[in-house]
Design an enzyme around this catalytic site. Sequence first.
Site, PDB file in Angstrom:
ATOM      1  N   ARG A  61       1.058  -1.365   0.140  1.00  0.00           N
ATOM      2  CA  ARG A  61      -0.197   0.212  -0.404  1.00  0.00           C
ATOM      3  C   ARG A  61       0.815   1.042  -0.061  1.00  0.00           C
ATOM      4  O   ARG A  61       1.201   1.592   0.900  1.00  0.00           O
ATOM      5  CB  ARG A  61      -1.080  -0.236   0.957  1.00  0.00           C
ATOM      6  CG  ARG A  61      -2.036   1.652   1.031  1.00  0.00           C
ATOM      7  CD  ARG A  61      -3.002   1.091   0.252  1.00  0.00           C
ATOM      8  NE  ARG A  61      -4.178   0.797   0.476  1.00  0.00           N
ATOM      9  CZ  ARG A  61      -5.161  -0.021  -0.306  1.00  0.00           C
ATOM     10  NH1 ARG A  61      -5.124   0.767  -1.553  1.00  0.00           N
ATOM     11  NH2 ARG A  61      -5.555  -1.054  -0.190  1.00  0.00           N
ATOM     12  N   ARG A  86       0.667  -6.837  -9.921  1.00  0.00           N
ATOM     13  CA  ARG A  86       1.360  -6.318  -9.417  1.00  0.00           C
ATOM     14  C   ARG A  86       1.394  -7.327  -7.977  1.00  0.00           C
ATOM     15  O   ARG A  86       1.545  -6.554  -6.406  1.00  0.00           O
ATOM     16  CB  ARG A  86       0.392  -5.083  -8.719  1.00  0.00           C
ATOM     17  CG  ARG A  86      -0.977  -5.164  -7.787  1.00  0.00           C
ATOM     18  CD  ARG A  86      -1.526  -3.869  -6.830  1.00  0.00           C
ATOM     19  NE  ARG A  86      -2.648  -3.973  -7.319  1.00  0.00           N
ATOM     20  CZ  ARG A  86      -3.917  -3.058  -6.712  1.00  0.00           C
ATOM     21  NH1 ARG A  86      -3.482  -2.424  -6.020  1.00  0.00           N
ATOM     22  NH2 ARG A  86      -5.331  -4.038  -5.972  1.00  0.00           N
ATOM     23  N   HIS A 155       0.764   3.691  -9.915  1.00  0.00           N
ATOM     24  CA  HIS A 155      -0.673   4.398  -9.609  1.00  0.00           C
ATOM     25  C   HIS A 155       0.587   4.385  -8.221  1.00  0.00           C
ATOM     26  O   HIS A 155       0.324   4.482  -7.088  1.00  0.00           O
ATOM     27  CB  HIS A 155      -0.486   2.474  -9.140  1.00  0.00           C
ATOM     28  CG  HIS A 155      -2.033   2.827  -7.718  1.00  0.00           C
ATOM     29  ND1 HIS A 155      -2.527   4.093  -7.059  1.00  0.00           N
ATOM     30  CD2 HIS A 155      -4.007   2.717  -8.415  1.00  0.00           C
ATOM     31  CE1 HIS A 155      -3.388   4.187  -6.214  1.00  0.00           C
ATOM     32  NE2 HIS A 155      -4.292   3.281  -7.080  1.00  0.00           N
ATOM     33  N   ASP A 198     -11.787  10.506  -6.680  1.00  0.00           N
ATOM     34  CA  ASP A 198     -11.696   9.647  -7.050  1.00  0.00           C
ATOM     35  C   ASP A 198     -11.787   9.664  -8.892  1.00  0.00           C
ATOM     36  O   ASP A 198     -12.764   9.940  -9.178  1.00  0.00           O
ATOM     37  CB  ASP A 198     -12.011   8.449  -6.894  1.00  0.00           C
ATOM     38  CG  ASP A 198     -11.827   7.241  -7.511  1.00  0.00           C
ATOM     39  OD1 ASP A 198     -12.132   6.093  -7.084  1.00  0.00           O
ATOM     40  OD2 ASP A 198     -10.258   7.171  -8.037  1.00  0.00           O
ATOM     41  N   GLU A 255      -1.410   9.809 -10.646  1.00  0.00           N
ATOM     42  CA  GLU A 255      -1.272   8.221 -11.508  1.00  0.00           C
ATOM     43  C   GLU A 255      -1.606   8.770 -12.603  1.00  0.00           C
ATOM     44  O   GLU A 255      -1.876   8.830 -13.262  1.00  0.00           O
ATOM     45  CB  GLU A 255      -1.907   7.083 -11.775  1.00  0.00           C
ATOM     46  CG  GLU A 255      -2.363   6.831  -9.428  1.00  0.00           C
ATOM     47  CD  GLU A 255      -3.485   5.824  -9.767  1.00  0.00           C
ATOM     48  OE1 GLU A 255      -4.020   6.437  -8.775  1.00  0.00           O
ATOM     49  OE2 GLU A 255      -3.962   5.080 -10.102  1.00  0.00           O
TER      50      GLU A 255
HETATM   51  O1  TA6 Z   1      -6.443   4.832  -8.542  1.00  0.00           O
HETATM   52  C1  TA6 Z   1      -7.585   5.042  -7.445  1.00  0.00           C
HETATM   53  C2  TA6 Z   1      -8.569   3.909  -7.172  1.00  0.00           C
HETATM   54  O2  TA6 Z   1      -9.128   3.388  -8.448  1.00  0.00           O
HETATM   55  C3  TA6 Z   1      -9.117   3.880  -6.109  1.00  0.00           C
HETATM   56  O3  TA6 Z   1     -10.729   3.703  -6.396  1.00  0.00           O
HETATM   57  C4  TA6 Z   1      -9.250   2.623  -5.172  1.00  0.00           C
HETATM   58  O4  TA6 Z   1      -9.529   1.545  -5.355  1.00  0.00           O
HETATM   59  C5  TA6 Z   1      -7.072   2.845  -5.446  1.00  0.00           C
HETATM   60  O5  TA6 Z   1      -7.154   2.509  -6.598  1.00  0.00           O
HETATM   61  C6  TA6 Z   1      -7.053   1.205  -4.625  1.00  0.00           C
HETATM   62  O6  TA6 Z   1      -7.449   0.023  -4.526  1.00  0.00           O
HETATM   63  P1  TA6 Z   1      -6.707  -1.155  -4.116  1.00  0.00           P
HETATM   64  O7  TA6 Z   1      -7.581  -1.939  -4.787  1.00  0.00           O
HETATM   65  O8  TA6 Z   1      -4.937  -0.836  -3.957  1.00  0.00           O
HETATM   66  O9  TA6 Z   1      -7.016  -1.077  -2.945  1.00  0.00           O
END
Ligand code: TA6
Length: 288
Positions: A61, A86, A155, A198, A255
């Site tokens: 994370r 990932r 991301h 978002d 991103e």
């Molecule tokens: O990039 C934004 C997003 O799509 C959010 O909607 C949230 O889900 C984030 O990615 C994190 O996703 P993850 O699967 O890493 O918890």
Amino acid sequence: MAVITTGVHGNGLEYIEVHSKLCDARIFLQGAQLERFIPRGQAPLLWVSTADDYLPGNGIRGGIPVCWPWFGQHDTHGWPQHGFARNRRWQHIGSEVQDEVVTLKFLLPITDEDRIYWPHDTRLELHCRLSQTLRVSLINVNLDHHPVTLTQALHSYFPIGDIHQLIASGFSSAHYIEFAKGPYAQTTDDVHFDRETDRVYNALAGQQRLHTPNGTIVVRREHSSSAVLWNPWIEKSRRLSRFNDDDYLRMVCLEAANVREDAITLAPGARHELVTEISWLAPGEQPR
Ligand code: TA6
């Protein structure tokens, strides 16, 4: 002299560390995920939650997770959010050092298990160029005899000190989708944060800046028709895995991506390189 070492985290994840005159960095083989980048004499440029457990199979994370070969939820129920790249162990296929600039190269081996999700012959590499600037390239090559279509994102999680003080600039004349609604016109160059955000931006300039209490982070994108701007805010922070309830105060994601109608279709033999480049604003550089 730049030093490149390997290690294994206590929970079993393997990583490569770089210490040079220009920066310190750490990349995990799982997801070829950059987890640390600290330019020499400056503050870290990537954010990671202290709630992460560094367990195999999740992706960390923070840092720069690779979303591939799809971004977001797949139409097929139960398929992993943001694709499978990932969560897989990539192969470290090369290291180059030139004048203290270290470039590490990784390859995603697509296994028979993965062919359930991606029955195509595709070469996916990630190159990290580590100087005082971090440059990450996601390189897709279609080795198959038919076209393939994919969505993708780097991301990136950024340390922004205090979300209430953050001003993200460089968004003028773009438009965005949010929570499956829109498009909305971005009427100001600046974005401030006071709720869950978002957004998938289109027609966005190639550079944005994150003006934080600790300095300005410059984020550039290349071959990226979309950009995602995300902060989960209070409610979603409570639901997110490996994320402290108050982590939303200290991070934002911006991103480099090609998602939704910006999906990439590669003809047989075609190559596409998605790039994000990240640095602190240099002394004397204009903040806007
Ligand atoms: O990039 C934004 C997003 O799509 C959010 O909607 C949230 O889900 C984030 O990615 C994190 O996703 P993850 O699967 O890493 O918890």
